[in-house]
Design a protein around this motif. Structure first.
Motif, short mmCIF file in Angstrom:
data_model
loop_
_atom_site.label_atom_id
_atom_site.label_comp_id
_atom_site.label_asym_id
_atom_site.label_seq_id
_atom_site.Cartn_x
_atom_site.Cartn_y
_atom_site.Cartn_z
N ASN A 98 3.59 -91.34 54.91
CA ASN A 98 4.12 -89.98 54.74
C ASN A 98 3.46 -89.38 53.50
O ASN A 98 2.85 -90.09 52.70
CB ASN A 98 5.64 -90.04 54.49
CG ASN A 98 6.40 -90.48 55.73
OD1 ASN A 98 6.19 -89.95 56.81
ND2 ASN A 98 7.29 -91.45 55.56
N THR A 99 3.65 -88.07 53.31
CA THR A 99 3.02 -87.43 52.14
C THR A 99 3.61 -87.98 50.84
O THR A 99 2.95 -87.96 49.80
CB THR A 99 3.21 -85.90 52.18
OG1 THR A 99 4.58 -85.64 52.52
CG2 THR A 99 2.29 -85.25 53.20
N ASP A 100 4.84 -88.51 50.88
CA ASP A 100 5.44 -89.07 49.65
C ASP A 100 5.02 -90.52 49.39
O ASP A 100 5.53 -91.17 48.49
CB ASP A 100 6.97 -88.93 49.68
CG ASP A 100 7.61 -89.82 50.75
OD1 ASP A 100 6.88 -90.50 51.51
OD2 ASP A 100 8.85 -89.82 50.84
N ARG A 123 7.77 -94.80 59.54
CA ARG A 123 8.18 -95.89 60.44
C ARG A 123 7.97 -95.54 61.91
O ARG A 123 7.66 -96.40 62.73
CB ARG A 123 9.65 -96.26 60.18
CG ARG A 123 9.81 -97.03 58.87
CD ARG A 123 11.25 -97.12 58.45
NE ARG A 123 12.09 -97.79 59.43
CZ ARG A 123 12.22 -99.11 59.53
NH1 ARG A 123 11.55 -99.91 58.73
NH2 ARG A 123 13.03 -99.63 60.43
N GLN A 124 8.12 -94.25 62.20
CA GLN A 124 7.94 -93.83 63.60
C GLN A 124 6.48 -94.00 64.00
O GLN A 124 6.16 -94.51 65.08
CB GLN A 124 8.35 -92.37 63.71
CG GLN A 124 8.90 -92.02 65.07
CD GLN A 124 9.32 -90.57 65.13
OE1 GLN A 124 9.40 -89.88 64.11
NE2 GLN A 124 9.57 -90.10 66.33
N GLY A 149 5.70 -97.63 64.27
CA GLY A 149 6.33 -98.10 65.51
C GLY A 149 5.48 -97.77 66.72
O GLY A 149 5.30 -98.60 67.62
N GLN A 150 4.93 -96.53 66.73
CA GLN A 150 4.09 -96.14 67.87
C GLN A 150 2.81 -96.97 67.94
O GLN A 150 2.34 -97.31 69.02
CB GLN A 150 3.73 -94.65 67.77
CG GLN A 150 4.81 -93.76 68.35
CD GLN A 150 4.72 -92.32 67.87
OE1 GLN A 150 3.77 -91.96 67.17
NE2 GLN A 150 5.69 -91.52 68.23
N ARG A 151 2.28 -97.33 66.77
CA ARG A 151 1.04 -98.11 66.73
C ARG A 151 1.23 -99.51 67.33
O ARG A 151 0.31 -100.10 67.90
CB ARG A 151 0.54 -98.26 65.28
CG ARG A 151 -0.02 -96.99 64.70
CD ARG A 151 -1.48 -96.80 65.11
NE ARG A 151 -2.36 -97.83 64.56
CZ ARG A 151 -2.91 -97.78 63.36
NH1 ARG A 151 -2.70 -96.76 62.58
NH2 ARG A 151 -3.69 -98.76 62.96
N VAL A 152 2.44 -100.07 67.17
CA VAL A 152 2.64 -101.46 67.59
C VAL A 152 3.40 -101.58 68.92
O VAL A 152 3.41 -102.64 69.52
CB VAL A 152 3.37 -102.31 66.51
CG1 VAL A 152 2.59 -102.30 65.22
CG2 VAL A 152 4.79 -101.83 66.27
#
Ligand code: ATP
Length: 196
Positions: free
Chosen positions: A59-61, A66-67, A70-73
């Protein structure tokens, strides 16, 4: 201290059950919270995850999205194995420490959604499996998270089945009635564990 593992599929009612054990004065340790903790900046798994998956999952921070991760795995077994190999040793050791350092409690509950899939069974003395009919779970998760039927079905397909979970269960909570009847089952188990 007696360690009770609490598991079940998506939307079966694990958190609702764990919250009730907590209201009864029982220490609850949540594996998902530990995963979030060890994959936050400043912890070794965070660096290893970024090293493997790249900055694009941030994220920018500077925290992990996590989303995105999650999509990658989700549909990639090899990538999922890499992530699990990074996370599991850390999650295991933090969970063991959390039990050792827990405030006095007649016993403790370890909420481990993927207890069957991850093989964390050796971390607990007994296992509770929460089950609910597919239709109920889909309705509840739709209402809670706003996911579509297809999204929920694909998460269910990636998880162990209720049959697989039942094989390792010492106690089963059937969650197909009211919340009140769910809480009564928790209270009955609480009495049993206090006796053990
Ligand atoms: P996840 O695996 O997705 O984290 P979970 O197993 O922890 O889910 P909960 O969050 O406890 O499940 O329950 C899913 C949703 O269903 C919640 O919004 C909860 O309030 C609701 N719910 C659970 N059991 C019942 C019930 N018997 N009657 C009505 N709603 C319920």
């Amino acid at each position: 201290m007696l360690r009770i593992g609490l598991t079940g599929g998506i939307g079966s009612g694990k958190t609702t059950v764990a919250d009730h054990f907590s209201r009864l004065g029982i220490t609850v340790i949540d594996a998902d919270e530990i995963v979030r903790h060890v994959s936050s900046p400043g912890h070794h798994p965070f660096d290893a995850i970024i090293h493997h998956f790249g900055n694009e999952i941030l994220n920018t921070d500077g925290t992990i999205n996590r989303q995105n991760l999650g999509q990658r795995v989700f549909n990639n077994a090899a990538e999922r194995q890499v992530l699990e190999a990074i996370l599991h040793p850390a999650v295991r050791s933090v969970m063991q420490k959390a039990v050792q350092q827990a405030p006095p409690s007649p016993y403790c509950i370890l909420v481990i959604p993927l207890l069957v899939e991850t093989g964390y069974v050796d971390l607990v003395d007994r296992v509770i499996v929460v089950t609910a009919d597919r239709k109920n779970r889909i309705d509840w998760v739709k209402k809670r998270d706003g996911l579509t039927d297809d999204q929920i079905e694909s998460i269910m397909a990636a998880q162990a089945s209720d049959n697989e979970r039942r094989k390792i269960a010492d106690d089963v909570i059937e969650n197909n009635g009211t919340l009140d009847s769910l809480f009564r089952q928790v209270e009955k188990l609480d009495l049993k564990y206090r006796e053990i």
